[in-house]
Design a protein around this motif. Structure first.
Motif, PDB file in Angstrom:
ATOM      1  N   GLU A   1      -4.207   9.207   1.136  1.00 44.27           N
ATOM      2  CA  GLU A   1      -4.208   8.939  -0.303  1.00 44.27           C
ATOM      3  C   GLU A   1      -3.826   7.490  -0.584  1.00 44.27           C
ATOM      4  N   ASP A   2      -2.901   7.014   0.230  1.00 46.92           N
ATOM      5  CA  ASP A   2      -2.492   5.624   0.038  1.00 46.92           C
ATOM      6  C   ASP A   2      -3.680   4.695   0.185  1.00 46.92           C
TER       7      ASP A   2
ATOM      8  N   LEU B   1       1.575   5.313   5.973  1.00 51.24           N
ATOM      9  CA  LEU B   1       0.529   5.457   4.961  1.00 51.24           C
ATOM     10  C   LEU B   1      -0.199   6.781   5.152  1.00 51.24           C
TER      11      LEU B   1
ATOM     12  N   LEU C   1       0.838  -1.202   0.000  1.00 52.56           N
ATOM     13  CA  LEU C   1       0.000   0.000   0.000  1.00 52.56           C
ATOM     14  C   LEU C   1       0.870   1.248   0.000  1.00 52.56           C
ATOM     15  N   ASP C   2       1.994   1.114   0.658  1.00 48.49           N
ATOM     16  CA  ASP C   2       2.898   2.245   0.792  1.00 48.49           C
ATOM     17  C   ASP C   2       3.765   2.338  -0.456  1.00 48.49           C
ATOM     18  N   LYS C   3       3.201   2.982  -1.422  1.00 55.28           N
ATOM     19  CA  LYS C   3       3.814   2.944  -2.744  1.00 55.28           C
ATOM     20  C   LYS C   3       5.205   3.571  -2.778  1.00 55.28           C
ATOM     21  N   GLN C   4       5.370   4.657  -2.029  1.00 51.77           N
ATOM     22  CA  GLN C   4       6.668   5.344  -2.116  1.00 51.77           C
ATOM     23  C   GLN C   4       7.647   4.886  -1.039  1.00 51.77           C
TER      24      GLN C   4
ATOM     25  N   ARG D   1      -6.320   4.946  -2.561  1.00 50.84           N
ATOM     26  CA  ARG D   1      -5.901   4.457  -3.860  1.00 50.84           C
ATOM     27  C   ARG D   1      -6.434   3.039  -4.114  1.00 50.84           C
TER      28      ARG D   1
END
Lengths: 972, 223
Positions: B50-51, B47, B39-42, B54
């Motif tokens: 926005e996470d 989180l 979930l933690d894209k970056q 998404r």
């Protein structure tokens, strides 16, 4: 030919019935056709439903002439061929044509008789409450002599949330469980036989025909070697669980829905599975009988066909169900077609599936569920009733017939009793059932959040009765293919008897002993429904966040798809569960308010105290007041200040208009003597202020303060409680107990009757109000009243009716004072008189309301009733009632006023939603609302009128008269 | 799943701590950690809203916003309760956000770290019968969570407006506003024992007495 109609009915029923084997029974009794080719099967598809029962019936009642075999299958033989066959020479005035018509007569007579038997049991309460009905039927069947079972009915009732919640477990139990049972029983039996523990099986297996028997005798003079395939055929049919009796007991005891649907779903689905297995094994037996060797490839094919048969059937069923929904979507103008569409498509689903050699039963289940989900929402109430009753009739009759036939077969057929085989079979079925259930629930429990506990597992295992399916399948065995048919039949009968009588007879006791969780009998509250919805969404969200796409996710995905597309395409209009529950609750509350008080009085439950309590209830709830008995008692409580009583209402009424606080105080002072009524009155006032507030025009801070104050005083505290009290009184009432007690022969009768009642009342009220409105001269001079209502002014016309009534009612009230103290609870003459008054009042009210017409909006109206002073309230309370009622007893149609909640729920400082509220409640011309709620006003009012009538048993035509009289009086 | 990299970053003692606090098994925590990382894209280590949003299914969930909100509010509350460090299982991770929570009491926490994440999810662990009470997944805690779905302003009362908002979100399209209002009113009336036209938590519990909350508010976490 009168039986022609019956044939249609029967054919339809038969089509929806199970117990089908894709080989025509006719073929079995004709030695000429030793093998049934597939082509033949398909061509006889429409007769599949023709159950063995008929064949056997025919055997019972006919001589076995060649013609009778034609007559056995009426669907196949046309009337024309009959008359050609018969030697009709010349004209007959009377003739005996048994061969032609006999079968119809027999069947019809049989059906009717079984229906009568059912009626009989229903009346023999003592017996039927102790012994399962199926047992009784078997007993009766022993004395006299079909096999139809309606899957569709079962499928319709399968449509329940609990079913879908438990679907995975049910599927495991039904498919894996049945297959497991089948294999285990089959191989164990074979094992036992080969090691010799069973004993020798000696031929011949008795035949019905002496010639046949002789031939058989010749064929198997020595010991018969049971083949594995034969044993497996038998195992497949004996593994079908059919717990009709258990389910009836479950319903009666009220076990929790999870357990109920686990067993129900399993038994239904495994019928299908068992039939598929049976067909598979039967084919193998045929292959073997033909002298060929069963290859491994064929076994593989058999397994593959198992899957395709089940899935294909389901697919066809769903398609048919969807088609039904599409058809019913367009039938709003042609309601007559609706039941036909439902039945026809159900039948078609069955037949089509059989056409492809897929499982007709599974197809029917699929079709039934889809129909229940979509098509039922499209059809009219009447069609729904028709369908329900028709299906219920067929299934009830079929149940009867099956068990009767079972009994007949017990005495009729030539039996081949083999103790070893019977004993082993019974013990294996029991053992395998227990092993299967415990093992599979253990597996299923690992994935379930609500575990199936051990007690429930035991009941599930123990409730695995064998019944109709096994029996009908064993009757269909082809003796040519499997010689020991008679032994199988006898053994199956023994197993069925054992399970039905011993297991079925004791399961009720066991359910109670094991303290199985009972279903909560209380109605779901709306707040619970709301919370359920929230939780569902919440859990779906959490599931997603946790990264698992589980059942919640799937469920929601389906639901969304359903909501977004399917329902839109398939349903004419859709109402959510929440809405339905809301309306349902409104309905029951209405009923409670309507009948509760009289029930309380009638049963005279905890004597005076409850009476008093109800009395208070009624003051608050208002509505119940219209009951004469209750009225009497209420009056009595008013009697302490008789001279004031009558006028008092008027006073308050007029003052209520522009009521300054002082007046309110005064009112309270006046009432000071009686705390009960004080509450009521203050509340009424609070209603009025609330009304003004929501009206938005005359809000006064002080009033609203008092308003909230008074609501704290606890008037509302009681309101909920009262409904509960009434409800519990209703439940406890012996009359209701009898009628609301579990009875699976009734279907939503109360609902239906209620609806027609309401319609009648509605019509009546409209008539009365038009009558009242036709006298324009009865305009009153209650300025204050007009003032108070502002836009409601037209209704002041009738307000002058009220003083008279008030006075009169006062008299009456004094008179009926004695009622309360009287020894009997019956309605004395006085009370009846009071009731008459009441009726008049209600009439005036109704006219009042109708005068308001569509202009008026429900919300102000109901609060205005509550507020329009007490005189109005005397009628309003007595009749319409009022605040309390209106609030928990909201509109049947959904648009509810909740007048009482409005004012008191909104605290003094204005809240954001107030705007909404005010708007919705004060804007008078809101077409949809107006239309919707207007009838309701009538309905309620008129319900009162009729109610009073009913109670007093006064002739109907008097209803109209009092109005006129009354109006005339006022004129003078 | 494909996140062996991130699960390597989760130290053993952290797992033990979290497991102790939440009752998740080590395997479950590793699973959740991989979910968290995905979930933690970056790879921020925490989180943001926005996470969460998404996730496509959450975006269409009528209560999606609230559920996400609960994560943030919950974690803030818990950090307050814990006094910023007591038994904080993941010191270096918790250090920044924990400080954030305690200094700015009124402020919404903007991020959710892994501990918070797991802690919130722990509410939905199935309840075993003979497990001690007052765990995160007890009936009371589950109900509390559900209650917060309604209670947007956090005053521990559900008002009619709040209820109406939830109702509108859930069934808005199908039912007219008037009906929704009456349903909301009735709902409150059913629950409201002290007649303040608000549903307090106690009243809420009372209403759901018969509901099998333990079952309904539990999901199976993968091992």
């Amino acid at each position: 030919m009168p039986s022609g109609e019956w044939i249609i009915v029967l054919l339809l029923g038969i089509g929806v019935c199970m117990g089908s084997h894709p080989s025509d029974p006719l073929v079995q009794s004709q030695p000429a056709s030793e093998k049934v080719s597939k082509l033949e099967r398909e061509s006889t598809v429409s007769h599949y439903g023709l159950p063995v029962a008929f064949q056997t019936l025919a055997e019972v009642h006919h001589n076995r002439s060649k013609r009778s075999s034609v007559a056995r299958h009426p669907a196949r033989s046309t009337n024309g061929s009959h008359s050609n066959d018969d030697e009709h020479i010349g004209v007959h005035v009377v003739s005996w044509r048994w061969d032609e018509v006999g079968i119809y007569v027999t069947i019809t007579g049989f059906v009717v008789l079984s229906g009568l038997a059912k009626v009989g049991f229903h009346h023999l309460h003592v017996i039927s409450s102790r012994v399962p009905e199926s047992c009784l039927l078997v007993i009766v069947g022993l004395a006299m002599g079909g096999i139809i079972k309606i899957i569709l009915e079962a499928a319709y009732s399968l449509y329940d949330k609990a079913f879908f919640d438990n679907l995975p477990t049910i599927l495991v139990m039904a498919v894996v469980g049945t297959a497991f049972n089948f294999l285990l029983i089959g191989f164990l039996l074979y094992l036992v036989f080969t090691i010799g523990a069973m004993g020798k099986i000696r031929g011949p297996f008795g035949g019905d025909d002496p010639v046949e028997a002789k031939a058989l005798m010749a064929m198997f003079s020595g010991n018969y070697e049971l083949g594995i395939v034969e044993v497996l055929v038998f195992a497949s049919l004996i593994s079908a669980v059919d717990p009709v009796a258990v389910l009836a007991i479950f319903q009666e005891v009220g076990v929790n829905p999870d357990l109920y649907f686990l067993l129900f779903g399993e038994s239904l689905l495994n019928d299908g599975v068992a039939v598929v297995l049976y067909n598979m094994m039967n084919t193998m037996a045929e292959i073997e009988a033909a002298g060929e060797v069963i290859t491994l490839g064929q076994i593989g094919l058999g397994l593959a066909s198992f899957v395709t048969v089940a899935c294909g059937g389901l697919l066809i069923g769903i398609i048919m169900g969807v088609l039904t929904a599409l058809i019913t979507r367009t039938t709003s103008e042609v309601r007559v077609v609706e039941p036909l569409a439902l039945f026809g498509m159900g039948y078609l689903a069955y037949v089509t599936a059989e056409l492809f050699h897929w499982s007709g039963i599974i197809s029917l289940i699929g079709c039934g569920i889809v129909q229940a989900h979509y098509a039922f929402k499209n059809i009219s109430k009447k069609s729904y009733t028709t369908v329900k009753y028709f299906i219920k009739m067929l299934s009830a009759t079929s149940d009867c017939i099956i068990f009767l036939f079972l009994g007949i077969a017990l005495v009729e057929g030539p039996h081949y009793w083999h103790t070893g085989f019977v004993v082993w079979t019974i013990s294996f079925t029991l053992i395998c059932r227990f092993v299967g259930v415990y093992g599979l629930t253990f597996l299923a429990n690992r994935r379930r959040i609500r575990k199936v506990n051990l007690q429930e597992q035991f009941i599930m295992a123990y409730g695995g009765l064998r019944g109709a399916v096994g029996f009908s399948l064993v009757e269909m065995i082809n003796k040519e293919v499997i010689p020991p048919k008679q032994m199988f039949v006898t053994t199956t009968l023994a197993v069925v008897m054992f399970t039905i009588f011993i297991q079925g007879g004791t399961i009720k006791f066991l359910v109670n002993l094991l303290e199985i969780d009972k279903a909560s009998d209380d109605q779901k509250k709306i707040s619970e429904e709301v919370n359920d919805n929230v939780m569902e969404h919440l859990m779906a969200g959490i599931e997603i966040i946790s990264g698992r796409r589980g059942s919640q996710y799937l469920g929601q995905l389906l639901e969304r798809f359903d909501e977004k597309y399917l329902k839109r395409w398939l349903c004419r209009q859709w109402e959510s569960d929440l809405q339905r529950l809301f309306e349902e609750l409104a309905y029951t509350d209405h009923l409670c308010n309507l009948y509760g008080p009289s029930v309380v009085l009638e049963s005279g439950v905890p004597g005076n105290s409850l009476l008093r309590h109800t009395d208070e209830d009624m003051d608050i709830n208002g509505d119940p007041m219209m009951l004469p008995t209750v009225m009497g008692s209420r009056r009595a409580s008013f009697s302490p200040y008789p001279p004031h009583g009558g006028n008092f209402y008027d006073d308050t009424y007029q003052r209520g208009a522009d009521m300054p606080e002082g007046d309110q105080m005064e009112t309270r002072l006046v009432n000071g003597g009686q705390p009960q009524h004080k509450i009521v009155r203050t509340r009424t006032i609070s209603g009025s202020s609330g009304f003004f507030r929501s009206d938005g025009s005359r809000m006064s801070g002080r009033i609203s303060r008092i308003d909230s104050e008074s609501s704290h005083r606890g008037s509302r505290n009681n309101s909920r409680l009262e409904v509960d009290t009434l409800r519990s009184a209703m439940r406890k009432n012996s009359f209701n107990k009898i009628h609301q007690k579990y009875n699976r022969n009734l279907i939503h009768d109360d609902e239906q009757e209620m609806e027609s009642h309401l319609q009648k009342r509605h019509a009546n009220a409209r008539r009365l109000s038009t009558l009242a409105m036709m006298n324009p001269s009865i305009s009153g001079t209650h300025e204050s009243h007009v003032d108070s209502h502002g836009f409601l002014s037209p209704d002041s016309e009738h307000s002058n009716l009220l003083p008279t009534i008030g006075l009169r009612s006062r008299n009456t009230s004094i008179g009926s004072n004695s009622f309360n103290d009287g020894p009997s609870n019956r309605v004395p003459g006085r009370a009846r008189e009071a009731m008459m008054q009441n009726r008049m009042r209600s009439i005036s009210m109704s006219s009042d309301r109708s005068a308001l017409g569509v202009v008026d909006d429900p919300k102000p109206r109901s609060s205005h009733i509550s507020h329009q002073g007490l005189d109005r309230t005397s009628s309003a309370r007595g009749v319409l009632g009022a605040p309390g009622l209106a609030s928990h007893q909201p509109n049947v149609m959904g648009a509810i006023a909740a007048p009482e909640t409005n004012p008191s729920s909104v605290p003094p400082p204005p809240l954001p939603s107030r705007g909404n509220l005010a708007r919705s409640s004060s804007v008078p011309t809101r077409p949809s609302m107006g239309q919707l709620t207007m009838p309701r006003g009538h309905t309620e009012l008129s319900s009162v009128v009729e109610e009073s009538e009913d109670k007093a048993k006064s002739p109907k035509n008097t209803v109209g008269l009092p109005v006129k009289e009354n109006i005339k009086n006022t004129k003078l | 799943m494909g996140n062996s990299r991130s699960s390597l970053q989760l130290p053993e003692e952290d797992i033990a701590n979290i497991s102790k606090e939440t009752g998740f098994t080590a395997n479950q925590i590793e699973r959740l950690w991989s979910r968290f990382s995905s979930l933690d894209k970056q790879q921020k280590g925490h989180l943001t809203r926005e996470d969460f949003l998404r996730i496509p299914e959450l975006a269409i969930n009528p209560l999606g916003d609230r559920i996400v909100h609960a994560f943030f509010r919950d974690s803030r509350q818990q950090q307050q309760n814990m006094g910023g460090g007591v038994g904080s299982p993941d010191p270096e991770r918790n250090g920044s956000s924990g400080g954030n929570g305690s200094t700015a009491d009124d402020m919404e926490q903007e991020v959710v770290n892994f501990c918070d994440f797991v802690r919130v999810l722990a509410h939905f662990r199935p309840l075993k019968k003979n497990v001690e009470k007052n765990k995160l997944n007890g009936r009371e805690e589950k109900l509390r969570f559900a209650f917060r779905m309604y209670d947007l302003d956090g005053d521990d009362k559900i008002s009619k407006e709040e209820l109406l908002a939830v109702l509108t979100m859930m069934v808005g399209a199908n039912i007219s506003e008037d009906q929704l209002i009456s349903i909301a009113e009735r709902t409150i009336m059913e629950a409201d024992l002290d007649k303040d036209n608000l549903i307090s938590f106690d009243e809420f519990k009372n209403v759901l007495e018969r509901t099998d909350v333990e079952q309904k508010m539990s999901i199976r976490f993968l091992d």
